[in-house]
Each structure stands twice: as C-alpha cells, then as structure tokens.
Design a protein around this motif. Sequence first.
Motif, PDB file in Angstrom:
ATOM      1  N   ALA A  39       0.813  -1.215   0.000  1.00 31.16           N
ATOM      2  CA  ALA A  39       0.000   0.000   0.000  1.00 31.16           C
ATOM      3  C   ALA A  39       0.848   1.266   0.000  1.00 31.16           C
ATOM      4  N   GLY A  40       2.169   1.094  -0.051  1.00 29.50           N
ATOM      5  CA  GLY A  40       3.059   2.231  -0.163  1.00 29.50           C
ATOM      6  C   GLY A  40       3.724   2.670   1.120  1.00 29.50           C
ATOM      7  N   HIS A  41       3.574   1.883   2.175  1.00 27.46           N
ATOM      8  CA  HIS A  41       4.155   2.235   3.469  1.00 27.46           C
ATOM      9  C   HIS A  41       5.459   1.470   3.697  1.00 27.46           C
ATOM     10  N   SER A  42       6.181   1.866   4.730  1.00 29.47           N
ATOM     11  CA  SER A  42       7.463   1.249   5.062  1.00 29.47           C
ATOM     12  C   SER A  42       7.454   0.804   6.512  1.00 29.47           C
ATOM     13  N   LEU A  43       8.257  -0.219   6.816  1.00 30.75           N
ATOM     14  CA  LEU A  43       8.434  -0.608   8.211  1.00 30.75           C
ATOM     15  C   LEU A  43       9.303   0.380   8.963  1.00 30.75           C
ATOM     16  N   GLY A  44      10.115   1.141   8.244  1.00 29.26           N
ATOM     17  CA  GLY A  44      10.833   2.251   8.847  1.00 29.26           C
ATOM     18  C   GLY A  44      12.183   1.940   9.440  1.00 29.26           C
ATOM     19  N   TRP A  45      12.694   0.722   9.253  1.00 29.19           N
ATOM     20  CA  TRP A  45      13.942   0.341   9.908  1.00 29.19           C
ATOM     21  C   TRP A  45      15.144   0.315   8.969  1.00 29.19           C
ATOM     22  N   GLY A  46      14.945   0.569   7.695  1.00 31.80           N
ATOM     23  CA  GLY A  46      16.049   0.485   6.754  1.00 31.80           C
ATOM     24  C   GLY A  46      16.183  -0.906   6.176  1.00 31.80           C
ATOM     25  N   PRO A  47      17.080  -1.074   5.208  1.00 27.97           N
ATOM     26  CA  PRO A  47      17.150  -2.344   4.458  1.00 27.97           C
ATOM     27  C   PRO A  47      17.571  -3.551   5.281  1.00 27.97           C
ATOM     28  N   GLU A  48      18.419  -3.394   6.276  1.00 27.77           N
ATOM     29  CA  GLU A  48      18.871  -4.551   7.055  1.00 27.77           C
ATOM     30  C   GLU A  48      17.866  -4.967   8.126  1.00 27.77           C
ATOM     31  N   ASP A  49      17.117  -4.013   8.649  1.00 28.27           N
ATOM     32  CA  ASP A  49      16.027  -4.254   9.600  1.00 28.27           C
ATOM     33  C   ASP A  49      16.417  -5.237  10.708  1.00 28.27           C
ATOM     34  N   GLU A  98      10.391 -14.253  15.526  1.00 29.46           N
ATOM     35  CA  GLU A  98       9.810 -15.536  15.146  1.00 29.46           C
ATOM     36  C   GLU A  98       8.292 -15.521  15.102  1.00 29.46           C
ATOM     37  N   THR A  99       7.634 -14.577  15.779  1.00 33.32           N
ATOM     38  CA  THR A  99       6.173 -14.669  15.906  1.00 33.32           C
ATOM     39  C   THR A  99       5.443 -13.369  15.584  1.00 33.32           C
ATOM     40  N   GLU A 100       6.130 -12.262  15.438  1.00 31.26           N
ATOM     41  CA  GLU A 100       5.486 -10.975  15.187  1.00 31.26           C
ATOM     42  C   GLU A 100       6.439 -10.107  14.377  1.00 31.26           C
ATOM     43  N   ILE A 101       5.940  -8.937  13.968  1.00 28.00           N
ATOM     44  CA  ILE A 101       6.781  -7.982  13.257  1.00 28.00           C
ATOM     45  C   ILE A 101       6.519  -6.592  13.827  1.00 28.00           C
ATOM     46  N   ALA A 102       7.593  -5.824  13.999  1.00 29.58           N
ATOM     47  CA  ALA A 102       7.487  -4.478  14.561  1.00 29.58           C
ATOM     48  C   ALA A 102       7.668  -3.433  13.462  1.00 29.58           C
ATOM     49  N   VAL A 103       6.856  -2.380  13.554  1.00 30.61           N
ATOM     50  CA  VAL A 103       6.906  -1.260  12.614  1.00 30.61           C
ATOM     51  C   VAL A 103       7.337  -0.021  13.389  1.00 30.61           C
ATOM     52  N   GLU A 104       8.262   0.732  12.836  1.00 29.05           N
ATOM     53  CA  GLU A 104       8.799   1.918  13.512  1.00 29.05           C
ATOM     54  C   GLU A 104       7.674   2.906  13.836  1.00 29.05           C
ATOM     55  N   ILE A 105       7.772   3.515  15.008  1.00 34.12           N
ATOM     56  CA  ILE A 105       6.656   4.243  15.613  1.00 34.12           C
ATOM     57  C   ILE A 105       6.201   5.465  14.817  1.00 34.12           C
ATOM     58  N   SER A 106       7.044   6.002  13.926  1.00 36.18           N
ATOM     59  CA  SER A 106       6.646   7.181  13.151  1.00 36.18           C
ATOM     60  C   SER A 106       5.881   6.832  11.876  1.00 36.18           C
ATOM     61  N   GLN A 107       5.738   5.542  11.580  1.00 30.80           N
ATOM     62  CA  GLN A 107       5.045   5.131  10.363  1.00 30.80           C
ATOM     63  C   GLN A 107       3.529   5.218  10.559  1.00 30.80           C
ATOM     64  N   PRO A 108       2.753   5.310   9.464  1.00 25.32           N
ATOM     65  CA  PRO A 108       1.294   5.457   9.586  1.00 25.32           C
ATOM     66  C   PRO A 108       0.664   4.291  10.345  1.00 25.32           C
ATOM     67  N   THR A 131       3.806   0.044  21.760  1.00 24.59           N
ATOM     68  CA  THR A 131       4.630   0.016  22.970  1.00 24.59           C
ATOM     69  C   THR A 131       5.309   1.351  23.259  1.00 24.59           C
ATOM     70  N   GLY A 132       5.062   2.338  22.413  1.00 23.86           N
ATOM     71  CA  GLY A 132       5.752   3.609  22.547  1.00 23.86           C
ATOM     72  C   GLY A 132       7.081   3.630  21.816  1.00 23.86           C
ATOM     73  N   TYR A 133       7.551   2.468  21.427  1.00 17.35           N
ATOM     74  CA  TYR A 133       8.801   2.342  20.676  1.00 17.35           C
ATOM     75  C   TYR A 133       8.559   1.798  19.279  1.00 17.35           C
ATOM     76  N   ALA A 134       7.489   1.014  19.132  1.00 21.69           N
ATOM     77  CA  ALA A 134       7.155   0.419  17.838  1.00 21.69           C
ATOM     78  C   ALA A 134       5.694  -0.022  17.869  1.00 21.69           C
ATOM     79  N   PHE A 135       5.147  -0.238  16.670  1.00 25.01           N
ATOM     80  CA  PHE A 135       3.855  -0.896  16.535  1.00 25.01           C
ATOM     81  C   PHE A 135       4.132  -2.385  16.281  1.00 25.01           C
ATOM     82  N   HIS A 136       3.632  -3.240  17.159  1.00 25.17           N
ATOM     83  CA  HIS A 136       3.883  -4.676  17.046  1.00 25.17           C
ATOM     84  C   HIS A 136       2.666  -5.361  16.450  1.00 25.17           C
ATOM     85  N   VAL A 137       2.858  -6.011  15.313  1.00 25.58           N
ATOM     86  CA  VAL A 137       1.796  -6.786  14.680  1.00 25.58           C
ATOM     87  C   VAL A 137       1.872  -8.199  15.237  1.00 25.58           C
ATOM     88  N   LYS A 138       0.845  -8.636  15.970  1.00 29.03           N
ATOM     89  CA  LYS A 138       0.953  -9.875  16.728  1.00 29.03           C
ATOM     90  C   LYS A 138      -0.361 -10.626  16.789  1.00 29.03           C
TER      91      LYS A 138
END
Length: 227
Positions: free
Chosen positions: A95-105, A112-122, A140-147
Amino acid sequence: MADDPPLVLDIDGTLTRPDRWGIDPRVFDPIREWDAPIVLATGKAFPYPVALCHFVGIPELVVAENGGVVYTGDDVFVNADREAAQAVVDAYEAAGHSLGWGPEDTVNRWRETEIAVEISQPEQPLREIAVEYGLEVVDTGYAFHVKDPSVSKGDGVRTVADAVGIDLEEAVAVGDSENDVSTFAVVGRSFAVANADAAAKEAADVVLEDAHADGTLSVLERVRGDA
C-alpha cells in the motif's frame, strides 16, 4: 530478613535511559544481586533479552515478542506463527508504506512470531490491515507490534512461573506500556514508571513519580526483602 520477591521487568522504557535508547547501567548491579528469580518480559525479539541476561549475569528467564516466544531456562515455547504478521506487513508495504527500519532491519531480523513497525510510520492503515488477518497492533511507545491476539506477556510469565516455581502472588512487575497490562494482571504487585502510557498507569497498582530506570530502581529499593 525475608528474601527478595520475584521480579518481572520490562526493558524499553523501564530499564532504559530517559533518551529512550540504551540500558541504564545503574540497573545492572541491583538486578545481578537480586535474591529471587527475575523474568525479563519484553516486546523485543528473543535474542535481545537472552543477551541481556548473559551480560547482567542472571539466569535466562525470558518472555519475548510480547509472549510469542518464552524461555524457561530449559525449554523454548514458540506460541505464534510469523506468517500471518508477515502477510500484514507485506500488504502494508504494498500500500506504499514502510516498516521504517532500513534495508537490514535488525529489529525484525530475528523475530519468530510478530513484526514491529517503527513508531513514526502510519498507524491506522496498519491496524486496518491487521484486523483483516485476525491480528492486532500493540503500541509500545517504541514500535507498533503486529501480533497474534491470543498471546500476551502475562501468559508467558505464567509459563515461566509454572516451570521454575515462581509464586506470582509474591511477584513484583514494573512496566511502561499497554503490553505490560497482562503482566500486571498476573502478579501480586505492579508498578508503572512515570513515563508509562495511560493503559499501563490504569492497570498498575502504583504509578511511580520517577521515570524510566529511575522508577525501576526506586521499586527495587522499595520492595527489597518484602517477600
């Protein structure tokens, strides 16, 4: 003097400096010298709290990825599947968004069970897509955790307690975020540091005057020998 009570400690916002990044080194000695089990319960990927246990010099009792991965010192329990979270972030990126962590992430590299998105992302589109896949987003105030909504830190803490014989009625928890609410619910006493979000403050038995590691250190001093 009575033994120290068992501890359940969050990491980010709770053992960290006020600038939000980096463990406050003042917590190392009190934690290493604590005369009771300590469970590190965090949203971080599994290797991070394990490494922190190594560096501090305490047994590896870990709840990672918001309950997705639990280590009792003998057994690792993986309580969710990353595939659904990956599908959510694939759709989010499509949809055009980024996880926000850069290429190495490195934030998600070992999850192993979830993915975190940087807190400034939509946030809103991430939440909407997560609902479509039956998942939730935890801020969490540091990231959005998809779980997976069926796992939590509190359930993970129960798993560790059952495995090693911790009496959770005697346990003390410190945290700062909505992902600590389930932890607060399973222990005898809970403390939210001053920088905690509204959900954590509402759920805690005590809201501290001090923030970040200062708050946690004040709890350790307050409850030492209380078990």
